[in-house]
Write a protein that holds these residues in place. Sequence first.
Motif, PDB file in Angstrom:
ATOM      1  N   GLN A  76     -24.927 -36.164  -7.832  1.00 58.16           N
ATOM      2  CA  GLN A  76     -23.566 -35.655  -7.701  1.00 58.16           C
ATOM      3  C   GLN A  76     -22.776 -36.543  -6.727  1.00 58.16           C
ATOM      4  O   GLN A  76     -23.308 -36.983  -5.704  1.00 58.16           O
ATOM      5  N   VAL A  77     -21.546 -36.762  -7.052  1.00 55.19           N
ATOM      6  CA  VAL A  77     -20.683 -37.636  -6.255  1.00 55.19           C
ATOM      7  C   VAL A  77     -19.581 -36.791  -5.632  1.00 55.19           C
ATOM      8  O   VAL A  77     -18.946 -35.974  -6.312  1.00 55.19           O
ATOM      9  N   ILE A  78     -19.356 -36.986  -4.346  1.00 54.37           N
ATOM     10  CA  ILE A  78     -18.302 -36.273  -3.621  1.00 54.37           C
ATOM     11  C   ILE A  78     -17.231 -37.287  -3.259  1.00 54.37           C
ATOM     12  O   ILE A  78     -17.499 -38.284  -2.582  1.00 54.37           O
ATOM     13  N   ILE A  79     -16.037 -37.013  -3.707  1.00 52.33           N
ATOM     14  CA  ILE A  79     -14.915 -37.919  -3.462  1.00 52.33           C
ATOM     15  C   ILE A  79     -13.874 -37.177  -2.632  1.00 52.33           C
ATOM     16  O   ILE A  79     -13.421 -36.094  -3.016  1.00 52.33           O
ATOM     17  N   PRO A  80     -13.516 -37.707  -1.476  1.00 48.35           N
ATOM     18  CA  PRO A  80     -12.446 -37.060  -0.680  1.00 48.35           C
ATOM     19  C   PRO A  80     -11.091 -37.244  -1.361  1.00 48.35           C
ATOM     20  O   PRO A  80     -10.662 -38.362  -1.650  1.00 48.35           O
ATOM     21  N   LEU A  81     -10.431 -36.133  -1.623  1.00 46.66           N
ATOM     22  CA  LEU A  81      -9.135 -36.191  -2.294  1.00 46.66           C
ATOM     23  C   LEU A  81      -7.990 -36.351  -1.308  1.00 46.66           C
ATOM     24  O   LEU A  81      -7.003 -37.029  -1.607  1.00 46.66           O
ATOM     25  N   VAL A  82      -8.112 -35.737  -0.150  1.00 45.15           N
ATOM     26  CA  VAL A  82      -7.033 -35.778   0.833  1.00 45.15           C
ATOM     27  C   VAL A  82      -7.637 -36.110   2.194  1.00 45.15           C
ATOM     28  O   VAL A  82      -8.615 -35.494   2.618  1.00 45.15           O
ATOM     29  N   LEU A  83      -7.043 -37.078   2.856  1.00 43.98           N
ATOM     30  CA  LEU A  83      -7.413 -37.450   4.214  1.00 43.98           C
ATOM     31  C   LEU A  83      -6.189 -37.293   5.097  1.00 43.98           C
ATOM     32  O   LEU A  83      -5.136 -37.840   4.797  1.00 43.98           O
ATOM     33  N   SER A  84      -6.354 -36.541   6.175  1.00 43.50           N
ATOM     34  CA  SER A  84      -5.215 -36.255   7.032  1.00 43.50           C
ATOM     35  C   SER A  84      -5.677 -36.204   8.489  1.00 43.50           C
ATOM     36  O   SER A  84      -6.737 -35.633   8.786  1.00 43.50           O
ATOM     37  N   PRO A  85      -4.905 -36.772   9.373  1.00 40.19           N
ATOM     38  CA  PRO A  85      -5.245 -36.686  10.801  1.00 40.19           C
ATOM     39  C   PRO A  85      -4.849 -35.352  11.436  1.00 40.19           C
ATOM     40  O   PRO A  85      -5.131 -35.134  12.620  1.00 40.19           O
ATOM     41  N   ASP A  86      -4.193 -34.486  10.660  1.00 42.79           N
ATOM     42  CA  ASP A  86      -3.753 -33.197  11.194  1.00 42.79           C
ATOM     43  C   ASP A  86      -4.911 -32.197  11.212  1.00 42.79           C
ATOM     44  O   ASP A  86      -5.871 -32.309  10.449  1.00 42.79           O
ATOM     45  N   ARG A  87      -4.765 -31.211  12.048  1.00 45.73           N
ATOM     46  CA  ARG A  87      -5.785 -30.171  12.186  1.00 45.73           C
ATOM     47  C   ARG A  87      -5.791 -29.271  10.954  1.00 45.73           C
ATOM     48  O   ARG A  87      -4.740 -28.829  10.497  1.00 45.73           O
ATOM     49  N   ASP A  88      -6.977 -29.020  10.414  1.00 48.86           N
ATOM     50  CA  ASP A  88      -7.129 -28.184   9.221  1.00 48.86           C
ATOM     51  C   ASP A  88      -7.864 -26.897   9.625  1.00 48.86           C
ATOM     52  O   ASP A  88      -9.041 -26.931   9.996  1.00 48.86           O
ATOM     53  N   GLU A  89      -7.152 -25.771   9.532  1.00 45.14           N
ATOM     54  CA  GLU A  89      -7.746 -24.504   9.962  1.00 45.14           C
ATOM     55  C   GLU A  89      -8.849 -24.045   9.017  1.00 45.14           C
ATOM     56  O   GLU A  89      -9.871 -23.496   9.454  1.00 45.14           O
ATOM     57  N   GLU A 121     -17.276 -23.979  11.264  1.00 51.20           N
ATOM     58  CA  GLU A 121     -17.477 -23.259  12.528  1.00 51.20           C
ATOM     59  C   GLU A 121     -17.007 -24.079  13.731  1.00 51.20           C
ATOM     60  O   GLU A 121     -17.648 -24.110  14.773  1.00 51.20           O
ATOM     61  N   GLY A 122     -15.891 -24.737  13.567  1.00 52.99           N
ATOM     62  CA  GLY A 122     -15.265 -25.458  14.659  1.00 52.99           C
ATOM     63  C   GLY A 122     -15.825 -26.839  14.940  1.00 52.99           C
ATOM     64  O   GLY A 122     -15.405 -27.483  15.911  1.00 52.99           O
ATOM     65  N   ARG A 123     -16.764 -27.304  14.127  1.00 52.16           N
ATOM     66  CA  ARG A 123     -17.365 -28.616  14.396  1.00 52.16           C
ATOM     67  C   ARG A 123     -16.510 -29.775  13.879  1.00 52.16           C
ATOM     68  O   ARG A 123     -16.539 -30.867  14.455  1.00 52.16           O
ATOM     69  N   VAL A 124     -15.766 -29.553  12.796  1.00 53.71           N
ATOM     70  CA  VAL A 124     -14.940 -30.620  12.214  1.00 53.71           C
ATOM     71  C   VAL A 124     -13.507 -30.113  12.169  1.00 53.71           C
ATOM     72  O   VAL A 124     -13.134 -29.360  11.260  1.00 53.71           O
ATOM     73  N   PRO A 125     -12.685 -30.490  13.132  1.00 51.82           N
ATOM     74  CA  PRO A 125     -11.298 -29.996  13.126  1.00 51.82           C
ATOM     75  C   PRO A 125     -10.398 -30.727  12.139  1.00 51.82           C
ATOM     76  O   PRO A 125      -9.458 -30.139  11.607  1.00 51.82           O
ATOM     77  N   VAL A 126     -10.671 -32.004  11.892  1.00 51.53           N
ATOM     78  CA  VAL A 126      -9.819 -32.797  10.978  1.00 51.53           C
ATOM     79  C   VAL A 126     -10.708 -33.544   9.997  1.00 51.53           C
ATOM     80  O   VAL A 126     -11.894 -33.796  10.272  1.00 51.53           O
ATOM     81  N   PHE A 127     -10.127 -33.890   8.863  1.00 47.41           N
ATOM     82  CA  PHE A 127     -10.831 -34.668   7.849  1.00 47.41           C
ATOM     83  C   PHE A 127     -10.063 -35.980   7.672  1.00 47.41           C
ATOM     84  O   PHE A 127      -9.254 -36.129   6.756  1.00 47.41           O
ATOM     85  N   SER A 128     -10.365 -36.904   8.591  1.00 43.97           N
ATOM     86  CA  SER A 128      -9.600 -38.148   8.630  1.00 43.97           C
ATOM     87  C   SER A 128     -10.514 -39.330   8.285  1.00 43.97           C
ATOM     88  O   SER A 128     -11.692 -39.167   7.944  1.00 43.97           O
ATOM     89  N   HIS A 129      -9.921 -40.532   8.403  1.00 42.36           N
ATOM     90  CA  HIS A 129     -10.674 -41.740   8.079  1.00 42.36           C
ATOM     91  C   HIS A 129     -11.837 -41.976   9.066  1.00 42.36           C
ATOM     92  O   HIS A 129     -12.780 -42.709   8.729  1.00 42.36           O
ATOM     93  N   GLU A 130     -11.789 -41.365  10.235  1.00 47.84           N
ATOM     94  CA  GLU A 130     -12.844 -41.590  11.223  1.00 47.84           C
ATOM     95  C   GLU A 130     -14.103 -40.781  10.935  1.00 47.84           C
ATOM     96  O   GLU A 130     -15.215 -41.253  11.183  1.00 47.84           O
ATOM     97  N   VAL A 131     -13.943 -39.564  10.418  1.00 56.87           N
ATOM     98  CA  VAL A 131     -15.093 -38.691  10.218  1.00 56.87           C
ATOM     99  C   VAL A 131     -15.670 -38.764   8.818  1.00 56.87           C
ATOM    100  O   VAL A 131     -16.830 -38.395   8.607  1.00 56.87           O
TER     101      VAL A 131
END
Length: 255
Positions: free
Chosen positions: A74-87, A94-104
Amino acid sequence: MQREEKQLEASLDALLSQVADLKNSLGSFIYKLENEYDRLTWPSVLDSFALLSGQLNTLNKVLKHEKTPLFRNQVIIPLVLSPDRDEDLMRQTEGRVPVFSHEVVPDHLRTKPDPEVEEQEKQLTTDAARIGADAAQKQIQSLNKMCSNLLEKISKEERESESGGLRPNKQTFNPADTNALVAAVAFGKGLSNWRPSGSSGPGQPGQPGAATILAGASGLQQVQMAGAPSQQQPMLSGVQMAQAGQPDTFRERAG
């Protein structure tokens, strides 16, 4: 296609459930180690390890089940990358990954180890392939022999420590001799009146005789045995006599 998607979702749900149980068990065990270490017993630790081992075995069975699809395909492709906080992402992780950006993304979606680790793994594989079957067998036998000798020494030490704890301590002194020595030093018990030839008699000045010493010893005995308040004055006089240490004083008290 729809059937495969439903099977994949069911497998993911079962896998997430097993992982959640394992996570809760690990969290509970870590909490005990950090906060209840003073009253933590070894049987409870073994029970926690047994629970974790059983959950890991169940997780492996779920992954190896015939109805579980191969997740590696199975392949996982990130559709949206944003430096903003994602609730929503915060809640799901559980609070471990606040943003889904190019760094993480490279860390969380990595399917291969780091290049340095991968290079070390290749080097180890190459070194292992260079060793022949006979040399590898000799190394295995040598390692097994070393482990056997070490285990034998550990078992011997354990048996000796257990037998030493059960064996009573051997007495290294004679109580009768000790009591006799204390009585002779403190009270003069058992001392004779013998003195070497050529020594001065009891009446010569500066050389107290054996009788004088014995009399002084008996006086010390009376002082040490006294314990009543009415005998406080003889005790003080006896101490002063011992501190003076003059032969005339001994002779006067002996007379």
